[in-house]
Motif scaffolding. Structure first.
Motif, PDB file in Angstrom:
ATOM      1  N   PRO A  93       7.698   4.764  -4.116  1.00 55.15           N
ATOM      2  CA  PRO A  93       6.038   4.382  -4.794  1.00 55.15           C
ATOM      3  C   PRO A  93       6.014   4.099  -6.198  1.00 55.15           C
ATOM      4  N   ASN A 144       0.757  -1.272  -0.051  1.00 53.46           N
ATOM      5  CA  ASN A 144       0.243  -0.072  -0.142  1.00 53.46           C
ATOM      6  C   ASN A 144       0.937   1.228  -0.086  1.00 53.46           C
ATOM      7  N   PRO A 145       0.792   2.161  -0.897  1.00 55.12           N
ATOM      8  CA  PRO A 145       1.365   3.297  -0.972  1.00 55.12           C
ATOM      9  C   PRO A 145       1.409   4.427   0.080  1.00 55.12           C
ATOM     10  N   GLU A 146       0.204   4.000   1.082  1.00 52.14           N
ATOM     11  CA  GLU A 146       0.257   5.065   2.220  1.00 52.14           C
ATOM     12  C   GLU A 146       0.799   4.327   3.021  1.00 52.14           C
ATOM     13  N   ARG A 147       1.292   3.200   3.067  1.00 51.20           N
ATOM     14  CA  ARG A 147       2.289   2.667   4.049  1.00 51.20           C
ATOM     15  C   ARG A 147       3.661   1.967   3.398  1.00 51.20           C
ATOM     16  N   LYS A 148       4.010   3.038   2.407  1.00 51.84           N
ATOM     17  CA  LYS A 148       5.256   2.513   1.672  1.00 51.84           C
ATOM     18  C   LYS A 148       6.648   2.154   2.624  1.00 51.84           C
ATOM     19  N   ASN A 188      -2.233  -0.378   5.249  1.00 47.49           N
ATOM     20  CA  ASN A 188      -2.977   0.582   5.781  1.00 47.49           C
ATOM     21  C   ASN A 188      -4.457   0.186   6.214  1.00 47.49           C
ATOM     22  N   HIS A 205       3.091  -3.730   5.009  1.00 46.98           N
ATOM     23  CA  HIS A 205       3.028  -2.170   4.228  1.00 46.98           C
ATOM     24  C   HIS A 205       1.503  -1.875   3.974  1.00 46.98           C
ATOM     25  N   THR A 247      -1.080  -0.098  10.142  1.00 42.80           N
ATOM     26  CA  THR A 247      -1.677   0.531  11.129  1.00 42.80           C
ATOM     27  C   THR A 247      -1.531   0.194  12.532  1.00 42.80           C
TER      28      THR A 247
END
Length: 391
Positions: A150, A141-145, A204, A202, A229
């Motif tokens: 990215p 997930n790019p939000e938790r890269k 979110n 990785h 998370t």
């Protein structure tokens, strides 16, 4: 036995039991011939190693490492020579077996990289043994890269997964993915069906999605706490799903930087030491002075042992695995036996190689190390041969 070796150690951590004043005899084929009291050992060994003040344990197994000693897997243009150099270096820290964690910018590049590394794995390595491949990405997930570029990340694809499985074959051992991404559940099922360990990482996602994944085809968790998370009493997140799980295994970077000591203790208490796996997640800067290094498509600065991107994001570690074992004992409070288990038998089980690695037992491959009371490695043996010695 012409080339057999008898090791007399003060303590032997198998690691399921601890033997006192016992010995291990290794035969000419590089297998363990005998484990037990010295009085009952065969007497025809060609060489005896007297180590009454040292601990004998299985060789350490690192299933999540990107490189070290200036070397990064898949970086530069001397991949094979670098892998051999890494193999000869890392065995000095007690690692006798490791997975090459690979990442690349495009599907084509990653497939070509895998194909090349498979050829190296088939040839073997001179020191610590490269026993397989771990793919960390591209399905993150790019939000938790974390420190990943990215541009290297994308949506899971069943067709791509089939390419990875075809090229990797028996050498593809572990796949890290974020379960909330489109097609992730279907892709995870393909990997697990082929015998590849699917790790949640990785991510979110929320608690419910993470818990469902961990009750499904995701059986392992990549660097618990990091790039996922966290735990909140109203939003338990990935960490809550991990801590409340019954069977899954979870990695821990016990370098004293990635995870607070209190959180280490919580993980050990929640999962138990039989389900925590110590890893390094090391980058090329491991084992070298502070400086600037390249890994996973990014420029990484190591200062005071802390590896970060320019924006301060943690970017892997500069740790070596025997230090993580020491920290698990000294900082997190695990017994010596349990700290060793978390870096030997536990990782071997994650990648379904516990019948070969991570245990000192008759008939098993003789991958063993001698450590002193401070977890400094004094000798490393792989396939029954002493590769490194400071005795």
């Amino acid at each position: 036995m012409k080339n057999s070796i008898c090791i007399n150690a003060g303590q032997i951590f198998t690691p399921t039991v601890v033997l006192q004043d016992s010995c291990v005899v290794v035969n000419d084929a590089g297998r363990i011939e005998f484990v037990g009291p010295r009085a009952k050992a065969p007497t025809d060994a060609a060489q005896t190693i007297q180590a009454d003040d040292l601990r004998l344990s299985p060789g350490l197994v690192d299933i999540h490492v990107h490189g070290g000693y200036g070397i990064g897997f898949g970086i530069g243009d001397k991949w094979e020579a670098d892998l051999e150099k890494y193999s000869n270096w890392v065995i000095k820290s007690g690692v006798t077996d490791f997975l090459c964690t690979l990442s690349a910018g495009t599907h084509k590049e990653l497939c070509e990289m895998m194909e090349t590394y498979v050829s190296y794995l088939e040839k073997g390595t001179p020191g610590a043994k490269a026993i397989g491949i771990h793919l960390e990405g591209p399905y993150l997930n790019p939000e938790r890269k974390g420190a990943f570029n990215p541009a290297w990340l994308r949506t899971p694809s069943v067709a791509e997964a089939h390419d990875f499985l075809r090229i990797g074959g028996k050498w593809l051992k572990q796949m890290t993915m974020a379960p909330e991404l489109p097609n992730a559940v279907e892709v995870a099922a393909e990997f697990r069906k082929a015998g590849v360990t699917v790790a949640l990482g990785h991510s979110n996602t929320d608690y419910d999605t993470a818990r469902a994944a961990l009750m499904g085809d995701f059986t392992h968790v990549t660097h618990t706490y990091n790039a996922q998370t966290g735990l909140n009493h109203r939003a338990p997140g990935v960490v809550g799903a991990v801590l409340s799980s019954d069977e899954i295994t979870g990695e821990l970077i016990a370098d004293g930087i990635h995870v607070d000591v209190g959180a280490m203790r919580v993980l050990l208490r929640a999962l138990g030491t039989q389900r925590v796996v110590l890893i390094t997640d090391a980058i090329p800067g491991a084992g070298l002075p502070d400086g600037v290094y390249s890994s996973i498509g990014q420029t990484i600065t190591v200062k005071d042992g802390r590896a970060t991107l320019a924006n301060g994001t943690l970017a892997g570690s500069s740790a070596v695995l025997n230090d993580c074992v020491r920290n698990a004992h000294v900082l997190a409070g695990a017994s010596v036996q349990d700290a060793i288990r978390m870096a030997t038998l536990n990782p071997a089980k994650v990648i379904h190689m516990q019948d070969e690695l991570g245990v000192i037992a008759t008939g098993r491959k003789a991958d063993m190390i001698l450590m002193d009371e401070d977890f400094n490695v004094r000798m490393s043996m792989a396939d029954g041969k002493v590769i490194y010695s400071d005795l």
